[in-house]
Scaffold this motif. Structure first.
Motif: not given
Length: 132
Positions: A98-118
Motif C-alpha cells: 500500500m505504501v509503495c503503491y501510494a508513493c510510486k515506488l514501482s520496483p519495490w511494489r513488485t518485490i513486496v507483492f512477490a513476498v505476499g505471494l511467497v
C-alpha cells in the motif's frame, strides 16, 4: 480463532482503509465524490488518488487468494503456530505494498507483492507436507 484467521480479517480491513483514503483523495482532487458513478470518476483520477484506488483493487483481488491459502492450511491440519509467520508476512507485505503503491515506488511494489505471494505459497507448501 488462530492468528492466521485474524490476518484474513486484517487484510480485509486494509482494503477498507484504502477505500477511505482513496475516497478522501478523490474528494481532494475533484472536489466531490460521485456516489452515483464512482467507477467512472475513478477512471478520471490521476496521481496518488489513482494509485490508492489501484492498490485497493489489487487488495480485493489478492485477499481472497490469501484467505483460501489460510483455509487450505487449516483444513490440512497445519498447526496454527506454523501458519502464523506466513500469515503475518502476508499482512506486512500488504501494508508495505500500500505504501509503495501510494508513493510510486514501482520496483519495490513488485518485490513486496512477490513476498505476499511467497507467503501464500508457504501456507500451501505446509498444507502439502502435513497431508498424509
Amino acid at each position: 480463532m488462530t492468528p492466521a484467521f485474524w490476518c484474513i480479517i486484517i487484510s480485509f480491513l486494509i482494503n477498507y482503509l484504502l477505500a477511505a483514503i482513496g475516497g478522501w483523495l478523490t474528494v481532494r482532487q475533484t472536489g466531490r465524490f460521485d456516489i452515483n458513478q464512482p467507477r467512472i470518476q475513478e477512471r478520471e483520477l490521476t496521481g496518488a488518488a489513482a494509485r490508492v484506488q489501484a492498490a485497493q483493487a489489487n487488495g480485493w483481488e489478492v485477499t481472497p487468494v490469501f484467505a483460501c491459502c489460510v483455509f487450505i492450511a487449516h483444513f490440512a491440519d497445519v498447526p496454527p503456530e506454523q501458519s502464523t509467520l506466513p500469515a503475518y508476512l502476508f499482512v506486512i507485505s500488504r501494508v508495505l505494498y500500500m505504501v509503495c503503491y501510494a508513493c510510486k515506488l514501482s520496483p519495490w511494489r513488485t518485490i513486496v507483492f512477490a513476498v505476499g505471494l511467497v507467503a501464500c505459497a508457504w501456507l500451501i507448501r505446509m498444507a502439502v507436507i502435513s497431508t498424509p
